[in-house]
Design a protein around this motif. Structure first.
Motif, PDB file in Angstrom:
ATOM      1  N   ILE A 259      -7.058  -0.073   9.918  1.00 58.75           N
ATOM      2  CA  ILE A 259      -5.943   0.048   8.982  1.00 58.75           C
ATOM      3  C   ILE A 259      -4.680  -0.556   9.584  1.00 58.75           C
ATOM      4  O   ILE A 259      -4.531  -0.654  10.809  1.00 58.75           O
ATOM      5  CB  ILE A 259      -5.694   1.524   8.614  1.00 58.75           C
ATOM      6  N   THR A 260      -3.770  -0.970   8.711  1.00 62.07           N
ATOM      7  CA  THR A 260      -2.501  -1.533   9.149  1.00 62.07           C
ATOM      8  C   THR A 260      -1.476  -0.423   9.337  1.00 62.07           C
ATOM      9  O   THR A 260      -1.696   0.726   8.947  1.00 62.07           O
ATOM     10  CB  THR A 260      -1.975  -2.538   8.115  1.00 62.07           C
ATOM     11  N   PHE A 261      -0.327  -0.793   9.909  1.00 64.64           N
ATOM     12  CA  PHE A 261       0.717   0.203  10.130  1.00 64.64           C
ATOM     13  C   PHE A 261       1.232   0.755   8.810  1.00 64.64           C
ATOM     14  O   PHE A 261       1.598   1.937   8.719  1.00 64.64           O
ATOM     15  CB  PHE A 261       1.870  -0.411  10.929  1.00 64.64           C
ATOM     16  N   GLU A 262       1.269  -0.103   7.771  1.00 68.70           N
ATOM     17  CA  GLU A 262       1.722   0.343   6.453  1.00 68.70           C
ATOM     18  C   GLU A 262       0.764   1.369   5.865  1.00 68.70           C
ATOM     19  O   GLU A 262       1.161   2.196   5.048  1.00 68.70           O
ATOM     20  CB  GLU A 262       1.860  -0.849   5.503  1.00 68.70           C
ATOM     21  N   GLU A 263      -0.503   1.311   6.247  1.00 70.14           N
ATOM     22  CA  GLU A 263      -1.494   2.273   5.790  1.00 70.14           C
ATOM     23  C   GLU A 263      -1.629   3.458   6.747  1.00 70.14           C
ATOM     24  O   GLU A 263      -2.539   4.261   6.629  1.00 70.14           O
ATOM     25  CB  GLU A 263      -2.854   1.586   5.649  1.00 70.14           C
ATOM     26  N   GLY A 264      -0.685   3.557   7.670  1.00 72.15           N
ATOM     27  CA  GLY A 264      -0.760   4.577   8.712  1.00 72.15           C
ATOM     28  C   GLY A 264      -0.663   5.997   8.197  1.00 72.15           C
ATOM     29  O   GLY A 264      -1.053   6.936   8.896  1.00 72.15           O
ATOM     30  N   ALA A 265      -0.149   6.167   6.964  1.00 74.57           N
ATOM     31  CA  ALA A 265      -0.066   7.514   6.397  1.00 74.57           C
ATOM     32  C   ALA A 265      -1.450   8.151   6.328  1.00 74.57           C
ATOM     33  O   ALA A 265      -1.594   9.360   6.531  1.00 74.57           O
ATOM     34  CB  ALA A 265       0.564   7.459   5.003  1.00 74.57           C
ATOM     35  N   LEU A 266      -2.462   7.315   6.083  1.00 70.97           N
ATOM     36  CA  LEU A 266      -3.834   7.828   6.035  1.00 70.97           C
ATOM     37  C   LEU A 266      -4.239   8.417   7.380  1.00 70.97           C
ATOM     38  O   LEU A 266      -4.883   9.473   7.450  1.00 70.97           O
ATOM     39  CB  LEU A 266      -4.791   6.696   5.646  1.00 70.97           C
ATOM     40  N   TYR A 267      -3.848   7.750   8.447  1.00 69.09           N
ATOM     41  CA  TYR A 267      -4.166   8.226   9.794  1.00 69.09           C
ATOM     42  C   TYR A 267      -3.537   9.589  10.044  1.00 69.09           C
ATOM     43  O   TYR A 267      -4.208  10.517  10.520  1.00 69.09           O
ATOM     44  CB  TYR A 267      -3.670   7.212  10.827  1.00 69.09           C
ATOM     45  N   TRP A 268      -2.264   9.719   9.706  1.00 69.46           N
ATOM     46  CA  TRP A 268      -1.558  10.968   9.985  1.00 69.46           C
ATOM     47  C   TRP A 268      -2.000  12.090   9.060  1.00 69.46           C
ATOM     48  O   TRP A 268      -1.963  13.257   9.442  1.00 69.46           O
ATOM     49  CB  TRP A 268      -0.047  10.742   9.880  1.00 69.46           C
ATOM     50  N   VAL A 269      -2.429  11.749   7.841  1.00 73.30           N
ATOM     51  CA  VAL A 269      -2.959  12.769   6.931  1.00 73.30           C
ATOM     52  C   VAL A 269      -4.214  13.400   7.520  1.00 73.30           C
ATOM     53  O   VAL A 269      -4.365  14.630   7.542  1.00 73.30           O
ATOM     54  CB  VAL A 269      -3.260  12.169   5.537  1.00 73.30           C
TER      55      VAL A 269
END
Length: 230
Positions: free
Chosen positions: A147-157
């Motif tokens: 995933i990209t940094f912009e999609e990082g919300a998925l990682y933190w979720v």
């Protein structure tokens, strides 16, 4: 040479001679059941003997390994650590010490409030509650490179989900281990956290007093040595 003679010659410890590999593997696999069915799972874990300390030790060891790999291998966009100061021993301590303090504090409090669990049961339940964190954090390592940094919300979720899942499982474990209501399990768990803080404060104060005493007597020794030998 017969197995009995080999066993006598090697002199295996009793814990190893009586080690049940089949039960160990089943108890390790049972962690997946406690993750999905926590109330039934943690009751059976303790009261039906479906868990084991060997499996609990294994889960804690896996958690330590996954945490080290997470910090080292996760994409630097999400976790960026200084490898010059990184210590695997420190990570091990950051996991083991809270678990041991939690087990001691929770056991000390619950014995005063009709808790039925032993300190080994609390440790075992806590170790089994780590299962979702182990799985999710392990999966997130390769995902962080996709995933990209912009999609990082998925990682933190998913990171937050792992923590929340662990906390819920831990509360379920304390409820079933001590045969409490959810309310009582929550109250004793919060009190256990407070007790851990008090234990750490007492240890720091004790260490400060001891180190101060050592420094004082060391300075006196230096002064005497300077006066009489100087």
């Amino acid at each position: 040479m017969s197995p009995t003679n080999v066993e006598k010659r090697i002199k295996l410890p009793a814990s190893l001679r009586n080690f049940d590999v089949d039960h160990y593997l089943k108890s390790l696999k049972f962690s997946l059941y406690t993750m999905r069915r926590p109330l039934d799972g943690f009751w059976d874990l303790i009261h039906e003997g479906r868990g084991s300390l060997a499996a609990a030790h294994t889960l804690v060891a896996i958690m330590i390994i996954v945490e080290i790999l997470r910090l080292v291998l996760t994409n630097f966009q999400f976790i960026n650590i200084n490898m010059e100061t990184f210590s695997a021993w420190l990570i091990m301590g950051q996991i083991l010490l809270p678990m041991l303090l939690w087990s001691l504090a929770n056991w000390s409090l619950t014995t005063l409030f009709e808790g039925k669990g032993k300190i080994s049961h609390i440790y075992m339940g806590t170790a089994y509650a780590l299962t979702p964190m182990i799985i999710i954090n392990a999966v997130l390592i390769p995902i962080s490179h996709i995933i990209t940094f912009e999609e990082g919300a998925l990682y933190w979720v998913f990171t937050g989900l792992a923590v929340i899942w662990f906390v819920l499982l831990l509360l379920c474990a304390m409820k079933e281990i001590h045969d409490y209501t959810f309310g009582k399990a929550i109250i004793t768990s919060l009190a256990s956290i407070l007790a851990i803080g008090i234990m750490i404060f007492i240890f720091i104060m004790f260490f400060a007093v001891v180190s101060g005493g050592i420094a004082y007597f060391y300075s006196i020794g230096q002064e005497l040595a300077f006066r009489f030998l100087g």
